[in-house]
Design an enzyme around this catalytic site. Structure first.
Site, PDB file in Angstrom:
ATOM      1  N   ASP A 171       7.217   3.939   3.065  1.00  0.00           N
ATOM      2  CA  ASP A 171       7.460   5.066   3.959  1.00  0.00           C
ATOM      3  C   ASP A 171       8.971   5.137   4.202  1.00  0.00           C
ATOM      4  OD1 ASP A 171       7.538   6.781   6.257  1.00  0.00           O
ATOM      5  OD2 ASP A 171       5.486   6.234   6.731  1.00  0.00           O
TER       6      ASP A 171
ATOM      7  N   ASP B 277       0.821  -1.206   0.000  1.00  0.00           N
ATOM      8  CA  ASP B 277       0.000   0.000   0.000  1.00  0.00           C
ATOM      9  C   ASP B 277       0.858   1.260   0.000  1.00  0.00           C
ATOM     10  OD1 ASP B 277       0.881  -0.397   2.620  1.00  0.00           O
ATOM     11  OD2 ASP B 277      -1.100  -0.192   3.533  1.00  0.00           O
TER      12      ASP B 277
END
Length: 178
Positions: A101, A98
């Site tokens: 980061d 998804d």
């Protein structure tokens, strides 16, 4: 619950990008089959929508890796909570995530999966927070670069909430309830 939610990427824009990614993967793997490894839990919405838009044979497996818990930032400790059910040996593998980061989770996971002898491994991410990167990882298929904001929707959550939003939104937790 009065968290503030502000749409960052609309449902229509997300869907158009996933369609584009599906077409690119279909072109790149023409004549082959791809094996999607969905990183749970957040990647499941994206992986399912992506799989529907890939025009070549697709198989899927699921893995759960965690470095967040219920926090809004990575703890830095990567744990495999659920491993793959099937072998990925000699398969054309695409890891479906998804969001990228810090990069630490994928930096840890990709070598683990490479030792399982796939024909190839590529990475497909819906979202990328370049400003938070601590360790570089190669993103072969990317939906969107986003600012360093905490986002929810389309599988991304805040303490298990907001995964079901059909768009990407910035969330500002209401700390007054604690």
């Amino acid at each position: 619950m009065s968290d503030k939610i502000k749409v960052l990427i609309s449902e229509e824009t997300v869907n158009a990008k996933i369609k584009e990614l599906g077409k690119q993967i279909s072109r790149d793997y023409a004549g082959k089959e791809v094996h999607l490894i969905c990183i749970l839990k957040g990647g499941v919405f994206f992986a399912c929508e992506l799989a529907k838009r890939i025009e070549i044979p697709v198989s899927m497996d699921f893995m759960q890796v965690s470095s967040y818990g219920n926090a809004t930032s990575s703890s830095g400790i990567v744990r495999i909570k659920k491993d793959l059910d099937d072998s990925m040996e000699d398969k054309e593998v695409i890891i479906v995530e998804d969001i990228i980061d810090s990069g630490r989770t994928l930096h840890y996971l990709i070598p683990v999966l490479q030792r399982r002898n796939p024909a190839s491994i590529r990475l497909c991410a819906l979202l990328n927070k370049k400003d938070r990167r601590e360790v570089e990882v190669p993103i072969d298929y990317l939906g969107f670069d986003i600012p360093d904001k905490f986002v929810v929707g389309y599988g991304l959550d805040y303490a298990q909430k907001y995964r079901n939003l059909p768009y990407i939104a910035v969330v500002e937790p209401d700390d007054s309830e604690e």
